[in-house]
Write a protein that holds these residues in place. Structure first.
Motif, PDB file in Angstrom:
ATOM      1  N   THR C  12       0.820  -1.218   0.000  1.00 44.55           N
ATOM      2  CA  THR C  12       0.000   0.000   0.000  1.00 44.55           C
ATOM      3  C   THR C  12       0.848   1.260   0.000  1.00 44.55           C
ATOM      4  OG1 THR C  12      -0.970  -1.266   1.794  1.00 44.55           O
ATOM      5  CG2 THR C  12      -2.216   0.627   0.981  1.00 44.55           C
ATOM      6  N   THR C  13       1.900   1.302   0.829  1.00 51.70           N
ATOM      7  CA  THR C  13       2.722   2.496   0.907  1.00 51.70           C
ATOM      8  C   THR C  13       3.826   2.482  -0.137  1.00 51.70           C
ATOM      9  OG1 THR C  13       3.808   1.349   2.708  1.00 51.70           O
ATOM     10  CG2 THR C  13       2.370   3.188   3.295  1.00 51.70           C
ATOM     11  N   PHE C  14       4.249   1.275  -0.537  1.00 49.10           N
ATOM     12  CA  PHE C  14       5.352   1.197  -1.485  1.00 49.10           C
ATOM     13  C   PHE C  14       4.909   1.629  -2.879  1.00 49.10           C
ATOM     14  CE2 PHE C  14       8.299  -0.930  -4.370  1.00 49.10           C
ATOM     15  CZ  PHE C  14       9.502  -0.530  -3.817  1.00 49.10           C
ATOM     16  N   GLU C 231      -3.238  -7.224  -6.019  1.00 50.40           N
ATOM     17  CA  GLU C 231      -4.119  -6.612  -5.024  1.00 50.40           C
ATOM     18  C   GLU C 231      -5.351  -6.014  -5.680  1.00 50.40           C
ATOM     19  OE1 GLU C 231      -2.381  -5.182  -1.556  1.00 50.40           O
ATOM     20  OE2 GLU C 231      -1.530  -7.181  -1.786  1.00 50.40           O
ATOM     21  N   ARG C 232      -5.698  -6.550  -6.880  1.00 47.67           N
ATOM     22  CA  ARG C 232      -6.757  -5.888  -7.634  1.00 47.67           C
ATOM     23  C   ARG C 232      -8.088  -5.886  -6.904  1.00 47.67           C
ATOM     24  NH1 ARG C 232      -5.422 -10.600 -10.104  1.00 47.67           N
ATOM     25  NH2 ARG C 232      -7.039 -12.219 -10.234  1.00 47.67           N
ATOM     26  N   ASN C 233      -8.283  -6.798  -5.972  1.00 45.34           N
ATOM     27  CA  ASN C 233      -9.567  -6.854  -5.281  1.00 45.34           C
ATOM     28  C   ASN C 233      -9.593  -6.033  -3.997  1.00 45.34           C
ATOM     29  OD1 ASN C 233     -10.677  -8.499  -7.190  1.00 45.34           O
ATOM     30  ND2 ASN C 233     -10.025 -10.381  -6.183  1.00 45.34           N
ATOM     31  N   SER C 234      -8.483  -5.383  -3.673  1.00 43.29           N
ATOM     32  CA  SER C 234      -8.479  -4.668  -2.401  1.00 43.29           C
ATOM     33  C   SER C 234      -8.997  -3.247  -2.596  1.00 43.29           C
ATOM     34  CB  SER C 234      -7.077  -4.654  -1.802  1.00 43.29           C
ATOM     35  OG  SER C 234      -6.234  -3.938  -2.660  1.00 43.29           O
ATOM     36  N   GLN C 239      -9.446   2.624  -5.198  1.00 41.88           N
ATOM     37  CA  GLN C 239      -9.525   4.072  -5.011  1.00 41.88           C
ATOM     38  C   GLN C 239      -8.424   4.843  -5.743  1.00 41.88           C
ATOM     39  OE1 GLN C 239      -9.592   4.097  -0.806  1.00 41.88           O
ATOM     40  NE2 GLN C 239     -11.799   3.811  -0.692  1.00 41.88           N
ATOM     41  N   LEU C 240      -7.478   4.138  -6.367  1.00 43.82           N
ATOM     42  CA  LEU C 240      -6.409   4.832  -7.076  1.00 43.82           C
ATOM     43  C   LEU C 240      -6.975   5.595  -8.265  1.00 43.82           C
ATOM     44  CD1 LEU C 240      -3.642   2.106  -7.166  1.00 43.82           C
ATOM     45  CD2 LEU C 240      -3.566   4.228  -5.893  1.00 43.82           C
ATOM     46  N   GLU C 242      -5.560   6.246 -11.152  1.00 40.49           N
ATOM     47  CA  GLU C 242      -5.303   5.620 -12.454  1.00 40.49           C
ATOM     48  C   GLU C 242      -6.203   4.414 -12.686  1.00 40.49           C
ATOM     49  OE1 GLU C 242      -3.116   6.139  -9.999  1.00 40.49           O
ATOM     50  OE2 GLU C 242      -1.457   4.690 -10.012  1.00 40.49           O
ATOM     51  N   VAL C 243      -6.700   3.810 -11.592  1.00 37.60           N
ATOM     52  CA  VAL C 243      -7.602   2.673 -11.756  1.00 37.60           C
ATOM     53  C   VAL C 243      -9.011   3.153 -12.027  1.00 37.60           C
ATOM     54  CG1 VAL C 243      -8.579   0.658 -10.614  1.00 37.60           C
ATOM     55  CG2 VAL C 243      -6.166   1.208 -10.309  1.00 37.60           C
ATOM     56  N   LYS C 244      -9.422   4.235 -11.322  1.00 38.62           N
ATOM     57  CA  LYS C 244     -10.789   4.761 -11.464  1.00 38.62           C
ATOM     58  C   LYS C 244     -11.062   5.257 -12.876  1.00 38.62           C
ATOM     59  CE  LYS C 244     -12.104   6.416  -6.867  1.00 38.62           C
ATOM     60  NZ  LYS C 244     -11.969   7.620  -6.030  1.00 38.62           N
ATOM     61  N   SER C 245     -10.085   5.965 -13.443  1.00 41.52           N
ATOM     62  CA  SER C 245     -10.359   6.611 -14.734  1.00 41.52           C
ATOM     63  C   SER C 245     -10.382   5.609 -15.864  1.00 41.52           C
ATOM     64  CB  SER C 245      -9.312   7.677 -15.013  1.00 41.52           C
ATOM     65  OG  SER C 245      -8.026   7.085 -14.990  1.00 41.52           O
TER      66      SER C 245
END
Lengths: 225, 204, 245
Positions: C12-14, C231-234, C239-240, C242-245
């Motif tokens: 998450t942080t990395f 981690e695609r299901n987390s 909420q990222l 780049e994933v949302k758009s």
């Protein structure tokens, strides 16, 4: 008698009995070995000088391939019928159990190759002395192939296309054995001392005995998850 | 005593169960219930130590089983979907070898007695490949008779068994429980153990 | 100031941290590549014995060295992942592997290009080249084993064990190949390095640094996509931006 020795003997005996009742598997490996070796003269021509020079390499590579072929069976039968689960749950050292399987695998698939070597050596016009050293190097080297191969067999357990993958993983790791094994024979043919080659092979055997059973046991636990 | 606290397990991306806690005391029996794919087998395999749980601990008499290693294996026995029977070996050889593997010293006469009690009289020395499915399962179950494990973990023990064998297994489990044993199992067939309270755990 | 390293060992942080670092590594790698190639191919003088051919070493040598180091880096990460069960270490190991294999391949390729004018053969069974070939096999074995196991956790753990066994074996392999090579009096690639011109040294050093920075940048890029995939299901991935758009 020590409990671990008892376990070791139990496993070796069990696997040998199973192999005797399934003799065809043992014979296929041996026939494969003989066939691969016999194909080489057909491929490169029958000049005796060249064949004599190639013989140790050819026999060693054929032994390497034959043992890869039989490694697939090392754990797969026990994996498929659930015996491996029970072995992992045995309240005794899994490493010793694995060592037992390695020893019986070698007795069934490595030792026959060593015993077959004189006949094949004659096909390649090797000298008696060279045949002797070749047998000795195979005797020291084939157990290492079984032991290092067992790691690969454990890692590829139950995978599709496991056989080819197994060779891909294990063959590079076996290169030192091949080099020292063939080197010994070439040394004796060249009139040099073979003791350094054979003692290096012996050292590798001791290293393999010390580490591979434990590593294979870990690999089995990973694969059974 | 077997204690499970806050256990979580997943297969691939799919979380099978989480926050699972229970304790099993000597003389108790527990049935794991749930639909196909709810993680019954995974739970049992986690209890055996095959699967490392995502979270939580499994402890035996207060000690984490991961630290106990082989000592824990000596106290439990697992019977899975697979029978662990070799086709090439006779029923007797199969039983003797699996007993030796689990560290039990078993005499041939006792092994024969165990096989006879499982209804395999006259078939002790036949290779397992000529036995029927149910008979092979009986050979596997004969291990229960010769084992001295406290904890039995049985995955579908009644599969492929006929009415008579089911009654026999119920009898064996009852005997085991009166000797302060513990049983944890899954089944799709009814299993009644006389005079014992059956606890059950549902996975959903 | 104490830095909490464990904070950065969580995907998450990395993930955002790596995202911030990548441009820096990538840009400096590009600048150094340009500078190193310029010095190596234009500024540095021709070699007394090998003429212009020797210039391939500015690519060949860094690639060889880095391909070997990356195997150790990969085995190190794999071992960390196996022992401490940290997800990020295992992901790093599988992110390093393709780059290591690529460098091993570049090393073989440039070695062949160098061998042709030097010995008149594309391939000579030189101890270093043979070891490099075996190293490539080891990388391919790691990648193939990882790829053929579906469950990512089993894949990580099995491949890690293989990498550790491989790294123990590498010195034995290297020693045996060297021994084999001396026995057969094979040819050995030697650098006429006794009087290396200062520009040659600079070019070599800069190219080495450039390769390292490139390896770090590409590994971080790859590990970011591995993190997203695993981690695609987390929730945090969903909420990222780049994933949302």
């Amino acid at each position: 008698m020590n409990k671990l020795t008892q376990l070791l003997i139990l496993i070796v005996r069990r696997d040998l009995v199973l192999a005797m009742r399934r003799r065809a598997d043992v014979l296929t490996t041996l026939i494969f070995f003989v066939m691969v070796v016999s194909l080489f003269p057909l491929g490169v021509g029958p000049e005796m000088d060249m064949l004599r020079k190639m013989a140790p390499g050819v026999l060693w590579v054929a032994a390497l391939l034959a043992s890869m072929l039989s490694l697939g069976r090392l754990f797969s039968a026990d994996y498929l019928d659930g015996t491996l689960e029970q072995m992992l749950l045995a309240p005794q050292s899994l490493s010793v159990l694995v060592l037992g399987k390695m020893i019986s695998h070698w007795m069934v698939s490595g030792l026959p190759l060593v015993l077959m070597t004189p006949v094949l050596g004659l096909q390649f016009d090797m000298s008696v002395q060279a045949i002797g050293v070749l047998m000795l190097s195979l005797l020291l080297g084939t157990p290492i192939l079984s032991m290092v191969g067992a790691i690969g067999a454990a890692l590829t357990l139950g995978l599709r296309g496991g056989g080819v993958l197994l060779s891909l993983l294990v063959l590079p790791l076996c290169i030192p054995v091949l080099i020292f094994g063939t080197g010994a024979v070439q040394a004796v043919s060249g009139g040099l001392s073979v003791s350094s080659h054979l003692s290096l092979l012996g050292a590798l055997l001791v290293l393999a005995l010390a580490f591979t059973p434990w590593v294979t046991a870990q690999a089995l636990r990973i694969s059974m998850e | 005593m077997l204690e499970i606290s806050n256990l979580a397990c997943s297969r691939g991306d799919h979380r099978l169960f989480s926050g699972l806690s229970f304790a099993l005391h000597p003389g108790q029996i527990m049935q794991i219930q749930g639909a196909n794919g709810s993680g019954k087998t995974s739970l049992l395999r986690t209890l055996c130590g095959f699967i490392i749980p995502d979270e939580g601990t499994i402890s035996w008499c207060g000690e984490n089983v991961r630290d106990m290693g082989e000592e824990y294996f000596a106290r439990m026995m697992y019977l899975g979907h697979l029978n662990a029977i070799k086709d090439e070996l006779s029923a007797l050889e199969n039983l003797l070898i699996s007993a030796a593997l689990s560290g039990v010293e078993l005499k041939e006469a006792d092994a024969i007695l165990a096989l006879r009690r499982m209804g395999l009289k006259g078939r002790e020395r036949l290779p397992a490949k000529v036995l029927s499915q149910g008979q092979q399962r009986r050979v596997a179950l004969a291990r229960l008779l010769v084992s001295n494990a406290k904890l039995w973990i049985l995955d579908e023990p009644l599969a492929a068994l006929d009415v008579k064998a089911v009654a026999l297994i119920q009898e064996l489990i009852a005997e085991h429980l009166t000797q302060q044993g513990m049983v944890i199992f899954t089944t799709h067939q009814p299993l009644d153990v006389a005079g014992m309270e059956m606890r059950s755990l549902s996975l959903s | 100031m104490a830095i909490n390293w464990f904070k950065y060992s969580a995907p998450t942080t990395f993930y955002p941290l790596a995202g911030k670092l990548i441009p820096w590594f990538a840009v400096s790698a590009a600048i150094l590549f340009a500078a190193g190639l310029y010095i190596g191919f234009v500024v540095a003088p021709a070699d007394a014995t090998q003429g212009e051919f020797y210039r391939i070493i500015f690519i060949h040598v860094p690639a060889s060295i880095i391909s070997m180091f990356l195997y150790l880096v990969m085995a190190g990460y794999a071992a960390l992942g196996l022992i401490f069960n940290t997800r990020l270490s295992s992901m790093m190991a599988s992110a390093v592997a393709p780059t290591g294999a690529l460098f091993a391949f570049i090393s073989l390729w440039t070695g062949a290009l160098w061998g042709k004018p030097m010995w008149g053969a594309w391939w000579v069974w030189d101890a270093r080249m043979t070891s490099e070939l075996i190293l490539l096999f080891l990388y391919l074995g790691f990648i193939a084993l990882h790829a053929s196991i579906e469950d990512p956790r089993r894949a990580d753990r099995a491949a890690a064990l293989l990498a550790i066994v491989g790294s123990v074996n590498v010195p034995i392999i290297y020693f045996s190949v060297k021994w084999w090579n001396t026995l057969h009096q094979g040819s050995t690639i030697k650098y006429s390095g006794t009087s290396m011109h200062i520009a040659m040294q600079q070019a070599m050093f800069i190219m080495m640094a450039a390769c390292w920075l490139y390896a770090i940048a590409i590994t971080l890029m790859r590990v970011r996509s591995i993190i997203l995939e695993r981690e695609r299901n987390s929730k945090w991935v969903a909420q990222l931006i780049e994933v949302k758009s």
